[in-house]
Design an enzyme around this catalytic site. Structure first.
Site, PDB file in Angstrom:
ATOM      1  N   ARG A   1       0.553   8.236   0.048  1.00  0.00           N
ATOM      2  CA  ARG A   1       0.041   8.566  -1.291  1.00  0.00           C
ATOM      3  C   ARG A   1      -1.178   9.454  -1.107  1.00  0.00           C
ATOM      4  NH1 ARG A   1      -1.017   4.676  -6.368  1.00  0.00           N
ATOM      5  NH2 ARG A   1       1.224   5.050  -6.448  1.00  0.00           N
TER       6      ARG A   1
ATOM      7  N   HIS B   1       6.290  10.795  -8.305  1.00  0.00           N
ATOM      8  CA  HIS B   1       6.200   9.416  -7.814  1.00  0.00           C
ATOM      9  C   HIS B   1       7.637   8.872  -7.837  1.00  0.00           C
ATOM     10  CE1 HIS B   1       4.942   5.500  -6.855  1.00  0.00           C
ATOM     11  NE2 HIS B   1       4.047   5.263  -7.795  1.00  0.00           N
TER      12      HIS B   1
ATOM     13  N   LYS C   1     -14.636  11.332   7.904  1.00  0.00           N
ATOM     14  CA  LYS C   1     -15.518  12.089   8.809  1.00  0.00           C
ATOM     15  C   LYS C   1     -15.151  13.569   8.849  1.00  0.00           C
ATOM     16  CE  LYS C   1     -15.522   7.984  11.705  1.00  0.00           C
ATOM     17  NZ  LYS C   1     -14.759   7.428  12.831  1.00  0.00           N
TER      18      LYS C   1
ATOM     19  N   ARG D   1      -0.284  -2.176  -6.486  1.00  0.00           N
ATOM     20  CA  ARG D   1       1.132  -2.422  -6.733  1.00  0.00           C
ATOM     21  C   ARG D   1       2.050  -1.700  -5.749  1.00  0.00           C
ATOM     22  NH1 ARG D   1       2.587  -3.319 -12.812  1.00  0.00           N
ATOM     23  NH2 ARG D   1       0.419  -3.860 -12.914  1.00  0.00           N
ATOM     24  N   THR D   2       1.879  -0.381  -5.640  1.00  0.00           N
ATOM     25  CA  THR D   2       2.793   0.403  -4.809  1.00  0.00           C
ATOM     26  C   THR D   2       2.638   0.044  -3.335  1.00  0.00           C
ATOM     27  OG1 THR D   2       2.647   2.194  -6.423  1.00  0.00           O
ATOM     28  CG2 THR D   2       3.566   2.759  -4.281  1.00  0.00           C
TER      29      THR D   2
END
Length: 315
Positions: free
Chosen positions: A114, A142, A92, A64-65
């Site tokens: 995020r 958020h 890595k 969604r975001t």
């Protein structure tokens, strides 16, 4: 030139709701209103970010975001790149700082980040020269979710000040709850949290919320009932006896919703666990704003990108 185009934020980045003043929040919401109208037209494009590069850097899975930030950037004319960290050098052993330095060398204009660790986005923002938007960091904040929730509430209730909002469920692991509590308080709403003791953070009262441990008491006369997802992926240990028992006591169904105000509306930031924290009959019912929240997400993210773009060099 659009009506709210003179509006700017005091900072270069949007790392959280904390630190924003009421006029900055309402400025973003007013601008987002304009984008709601634009997004309902056939021609949805603006040229605000033409020539600019936006990188979506997601260290955690998101549908969604990430997709709404991508659509928002493209509708404003940016070149948008999605960086899937699952297949990148971070796997890595590259550190967050190395990643920031590498990306900075590519001269992006906006980074949307995020990360699973609280504070990681703020750390990254100190190492780059571009604008940074926090798309969720750990259980911290958020901000764009809280803004889109506020826009949804304001469009349906006509105001935020004076409303009673009950935020229910897994408050302990929720960055959405934290951002919403800060924003709703700033705009004059009364906020309650409703959860079992195991899903409440220590000292939650310090955020100025009323705490309830039963849905019957917590929902009494509430104008907005905001359900939170049970975040089992963040739970190390046993926070609830069973999903069935959790739904029995804390899942929102028609019966529990009757305790709220007669015109109460239901929200959920998604993705939903149907039959865990919310019943399908409520989620898909006439009092649900859940689909509208998704639509508001694109408009709010356009407003944030548009506003931050004015801080860029040569803007």
């Amino acid at each position: 030139m659009h009506a709210a185009s003179a509006f700017t934020l005091s900072g270069r980045d949007l790392l959280g709701i904390e630190g924003l003043i009421a006029s900055e929040i309402t400025g973003l919401l007013d601008l987002a209103e304009e984008f709601v109208e634009l997004n309902r037209q056939i021609e949805k494009k603006r040229t605000t970010l033409r020539g600019r590069t936006q990188i979506n850097l997601f260290f955690e899975a998101s549908t969604r975001t990430q997709s709404s930030f991508e659509i928002a950037g493209k509708r404003l004319g940016a070149d948008v790149m999605n960086m899937s960290v699952g297949s990148s050098s971070v796997k890595k052993g590259e550190t967050l700082i190395d990643t920031a330095i590498t990306l900075n060398a590519m001269h992006p204009d906006i980074l949307v980040v995020r990360h699973h660790a609280s504070g990681a986005v703020a750390l990254l923002a100190r190492k780059v020269d571009c604008c940074v938007v926090n798309a969720g960091d750990g259980a911290h904040e958020h901000p764009t979710q809280a803004l889109l929730d506020a826009l949804t509430i304001r469009r349906n209730k006509g105001r935020i000040a004076g409303l009673t909002v009950a935020i229910c469920g897994d408050v302990l692991h929720s960055r959405v709850a934290r951002s919403n509590i800060i924003l709703l308080h700033t705009l004059g709403a009364k906020v309650r949290v409703v959860a079992p003791s195991t899903l409440l953070p220590a000292g939650i009262e310090s955020l100025g919320v009323e705490v309830f441990r039963t849905m019957e008491e917590g929902l009494k006369d509430a104008d907005i009932v905001m359900m939170l997802r049970l975040q089992r992926e963040r739970m190390a240990g046993s926070f609830i006896p069973s999903v069935k028992e959790y739904f029995h006591y804390f899942g929102l169904d028609e019966l529990k919703l009757r305790h709220a105000a007669p015109d109460a509306l239901v929200m959920h930031p998604g993705p939903m666990n149907r039959g865990v924290e919310i019943d399908s009959a409520v989620a898909d019912g006439p009092r649900s704003l859940i689909r509208e929240q998704v639509e508001m997400g694109v408009a709010v993210r356009m407003a944030v990108l548009d506003t931050l773009a004015r801080k860029l060099p040569n803007a």
